[in-house]
Motif scaffolding. Structure first.
Motif, mmCIF file in Angstrom:
data_model
loop_
_atom_site.group_PDB
_atom_site.id
_atom_site.type_symbol
_atom_site.label_atom_id
_atom_site.label_comp_id
_atom_site.label_asym_id
_atom_site.label_seq_id
_atom_site.Cartn_x
_atom_site.Cartn_y
_atom_site.Cartn_z
ATOM 1 N N ALA A 105 -7.525 6.259 -7.201
ATOM 2 C CA ALA A 105 -8.622 6.451 -6.250
ATOM 3 C C ALA A 105 -9.885 6.889 -6.973
ATOM 4 O O ALA A 105 -10.976 6.361 -6.724
ATOM 5 C CB ALA A 105 -8.226 7.475 -5.199
ATOM 6 N N ASP B 285 0.837 -1.189 0.000
ATOM 7 C CA ASP B 285 0.000 0.000 0.000
ATOM 8 C C ASP B 285 0.882 1.253 0.000
ATOM 9 O O ASP B 285 1.942 1.274 0.643
ATOM 10 C CB ASP B 285 -0.877 -0.008 1.253
ATOM 11 N N PRO B 286 0.495 2.309 -0.739
ATOM 12 C CA PRO B 286 1.347 3.499 -0.833
ATOM 13 C C PRO B 286 1.752 4.092 0.513
ATOM 14 O O PRO B 286 2.861 4.615 0.652
ATOM 15 C CB PRO B 286 0.488 4.472 -1.636
ATOM 16 N N VAL C 41 -1.783 7.819 -7.007
ATOM 17 C CA VAL C 41 -2.800 7.542 -5.990
ATOM 18 C C VAL C 41 -4.125 8.246 -6.287
ATOM 19 O O VAL C 41 -5.188 7.608 -6.260
ATOM 20 C CB VAL C 41 -2.278 7.913 -4.588
ATOM 21 N N SER D 110 -6.258 8.420 1.273
ATOM 22 C CA SER D 110 -4.890 7.911 1.211
ATOM 23 C C SER D 110 -3.889 9.021 0.938
ATOM 24 O O SER D 110 -2.743 8.974 1.406
ATOM 25 C CB SER D 110 -4.787 6.832 0.124
ATOM 26 N N MET D 111 -4.306 10.046 0.196
ATOM 27 C CA MET D 111 -3.412 11.171 -0.069
ATOM 28 C C MET D 111 -3.102 11.943 1.210
ATOM 29 O O MET D 111 -1.966 12.363 1.434
ATOM 30 C CB MET D 111 -4.039 12.114 -1.090
ATOM 31 N N GLN E 232 -0.368 10.306 3.014
ATOM 32 C CA GLN E 232 0.943 10.238 2.371
ATOM 33 C C GLN E 232 1.692 11.563 2.327
ATOM 34 O O GLN E 232 2.922 11.582 2.430
ATOM 35 C CB GLN E 232 0.792 9.711 0.943
ATOM 36 N N LEU F 51 -3.701 0.085 -6.850
ATOM 37 C CA LEU F 51 -2.522 0.718 -7.429
ATOM 38 C C LEU F 51 -1.573 -0.288 -8.058
ATOM 39 O O LEU F 51 -0.985 -0.035 -9.118
ATOM 40 C CB LEU F 51 -1.800 1.508 -6.328
#
Length: 460
Positions: free
Chosen positions: A428, A33-34, A424, A324-325, A328, A434
Motif C-alpha cells: 500500500a 484481493d487480500p 498489505v 485495506s488493513m 482485514q 499485492l
C-alpha cells in the motif's frame, strides 16, 4: 501482462527464469484481493473446526468468531498507528533526503539488492514496524532512480523484512525473558526465564537470520525479470497536494493560520513524550513494546515535521494507505477466535507434539506454528495457544526450551512470505498490486523454510 503461454524466451534460455515467471503468473492469476482471501480463509478454518473438533456447536463457532473479530480492534488500531506514525517519519523532508541520498547511485538490480536487503533487514531486526516503513519507502526511492521491476523490488524489501521475528521486537523472545509476563509460559512451568542470549542472540537464531538475508539477496539478483517481463513504474511525489489545498483554505493572517504555523504544539507533545520516556528509563521500567514504538515514532515524526499542521498533513496522506488493513484485521481476528475458541489451534499444536522426540520437538513446533500462521497471521499472538503445549512437552522430553519457543517465532518469518497480511501495508505504501509481489516471496518461503528447519535441527 504476459501469460503463461506467451512468456518470452529469456536470455540464455535460463530455465530458472521461466520457473520464477510461472510462479509470479500463478499468483497474479489465482491470488484474490487480500480482503477476499480473508473471507475464504474464514470459511476454510470454520470448516476445519467443524470437521476436526469433536462436538463443536454452531453457537460455539459463531461466538468464537465474533469474540475474535472484536477482540482484535485495539491491536488493529495499534497497527494502523504504527504505519501512520512511521509514514509521517518517512514523509519528513529530512528523511526523504536521506533515503534519496542512499538510493541516488542505484542504477542496476544488483545495486538495488545490495542497498535494500541489509538496510531493511537491520531496520526490521531493530523493530518490525520500522522495518515495514523503511521497506516501502526505500523501495520507492530506488524505483525513482533505477530501471528495475517494481514488483520484484517490493518483494525483495518484504523478504528482507521477514527476519523481524528474530530481532529485538520478537514478542515470543521478549515475553520469555520478562519476569511476570502473562505470556511467559516458560517461567510459569519451570520458574526460570530464557534470556535473550539464548534466543535472538544465540547461534541457532543469528546464523539463519544472516543466511536468509544473504542467500535471498543473491537469489533476488538472479530472479530479476528481463525484457518484456520487466515492469517499472514512475513514482510520483505525493507530498504537497493536500498541503497546498489545506493551507489556502485559511487567511494567512488569521489567528487560526498563525496557530497552525506555530511550533508550540510540537514542543508540548515532545515535552510530554520525552518526559514519560525519561521517567521509565530512570525507574528501569522502559520496554520497547508496541505502544512505546508508536510513541517514539510520533515524537520523531513531530520533531522532523516541525509543526503540528505539517504532521497532520503527513498523516492524512498516510491514511489513504490503511483502508485495506482496516477491513482485514477483524477478519483475521475472527479466524484466530475460531481457532482458539474451538480448540482447533490447540489440536494442531498438540498433534505435532505427540509425534515429537527431544531432538525433533523444535522442528515440529516450527512446522505446526507455520500451519497456524498461514491460516492466521498473529505476530506471536498464537503463542498463547501453542505455548502451553510445546513448553511442557520440551520439559518432559528434555528438549531445548529455547529452540522450541523460537521455532514458533521462526515459522512466522517463513509463513509471512505466503500469507499476505503483513505485505498489505508494504504494498500500500509502495503503491503496487499485492499479487505481483507474492509471486516472488513464494521463493523466499521455500528457501527460508529449509534454512530455519536446518538451524533448528543442527545448530545447538
Amino acid at each position: 501482462m504476459s501469460s503463461s503461454r506467451d512468456l518470452p524466451a529469456l536470455s540464455g534460455g535460463a530455465e530458472h527464469k521461466r520457473i520464477v515467471d510461472k510462479i509470479v503468473y500463478v499468483f497474479e492469476q489465482l491470488l484474490p484481493d487480500p480482503f477476499i482471501l480473508s473471507i475464504g480463509l474464514t470459511v476454510l478454518v470454520a470448516a476445519l473446526a467443524v470437521i476436526l473438533v469433536p462436538g463443536i456447536s454452531v453457537s460455539k463457532l459463531l461466538n468464537s468468531w465474533y469474540t475474535g473479530a472484536f477482540k482484535i480492534i485495539a491491536f488493529a488500531f495499534q497497527m494502523v498507528l504504527i504505519l501512520l506514525t512511521g509514514f509521517a517519519v518517512a514523509d519528513a523532508p529530512a528523511v526523504r533526503a536521506i533515503l534519496g541520498a542512499m538510493a541516488k547511485n542505484v542504477k542496476t538490480p544488483a545495486q538495488a539488492v545490495i542497498l535494500l536487503f541489509p538496510v531493511v533487514a537491520i531496520a526490521a531486526w531493530l523493530n518490525w514496524g520500522l522495518g515495514l516503513v523503511v521497506a516501502a519507502f526505500l523501495s520507492r526511492e530506488i524505483a525513482r532512480r533505477a530501471q528495475v521491476d517494481f514488483g520484484w523490488l517490493v518483494a525483495g524489501s518484504y523478504s528482507a523484512w521477514s527476519i523481524c521475528n528474530n530481532g529485538l521486537s520478537s514478542s515470543i523472545a521478549l515475553s520469555q525473558a520478562t519476569h511476570g509476563n502473562e505470556m511467559n509460559f516458560v517461567e510459569k512451568i519451570t520458574g526460570q526465564l530464557i534470556p535473550l542470549s539464548q534466543t535472538i542472540f544465540a547461534p541457532f537464531v543469528l546464523v539463519p537470520t544472516v543466511l536468509v538475508v544473504v542467500v535471498m539477496a543473491v537469489i533476488f539478483v538472479w530472479m530479476h525479470p528481463k525484457g518484456d517481463d520487466l515492469q517499472s513504474v514512475q513514482i510520483e511525489d505525493e507530498a504537497g497536494d493536500m498541503d497546498s489545498h489545506s493551507r489556502t483554505a485559511l487567511n494567512p493572517g488569521s489567528p487560526a493560520a498563525r496557530m497552525e504555523r506555530s511550533p508550540l504544539g510540537t514542543i508540548v507533545l515532545l515535552a510530554l513524550g520525552l518526559g514519560l520516556i525519561w521517567t521509565k528509563v530512570a525507574s528501569h521500567s522502559f520496554v520497547l513494546d508496541i505502544n512505546m514504538t508508536i510513541l517514539i515514532f510520533l515524537l520523531v515524526g513531530l520533531a522532523l515535521q516541525g509543526r503540528p499542521i505539517n504532521y497532520a498533513y503527513a498523516v492524512r496522506n498516510g491514511v489513504r494507505q490503511t483502508g485495506s488493513m482496516v477491513l482485514q484485521y477483524p477478519m483475521y481476528g475472527g479466524i484466530m477466535g475460531i481457532m482458539a475458541g474451538t480448540g482447533l489451534a490447540a489440536l494442531i499444536a498438540k498433534g505435532f507434539v505427540n509425534i515429537a522426540s527431544s531432538h525433533s520437538l523444535p522442528l515440529w513446533s516450527y512446522v505446526s506454528s507455520m500451519i497456524i500462521t498461514l491460516l492466521v497471521p498473529s505476530a506471536g499472538g498464537h503463542w498463547a495457544v501453542q505455548g502451553p503445549f510445546v513448553v511442557p512437552a520440551a520439559v518432559t522430553l528434555h528438549a531445548s526450551v529455547a529452540h522450541t519457543a523460537m521455532g514458533v517465532a521462526m515459522a512466522e518469518n517463513v509463513s509471512n512470505m505466503l500469507q499476505p497480511f503483513w505485505a498489505v501495508p508494504v504494498v500500500a505504501m509502495a503503491g503496487i498490486r499485492l499479487q505481483r509481489v507474492m509471486g516472488y516471496t513464494a521463493v523466499t518461503f521455500l528457501v527460508s523454510f529449509v534454512i530455519y528447519a536446518a538451524s533448528l535441527l543442527f545448530i545447538p
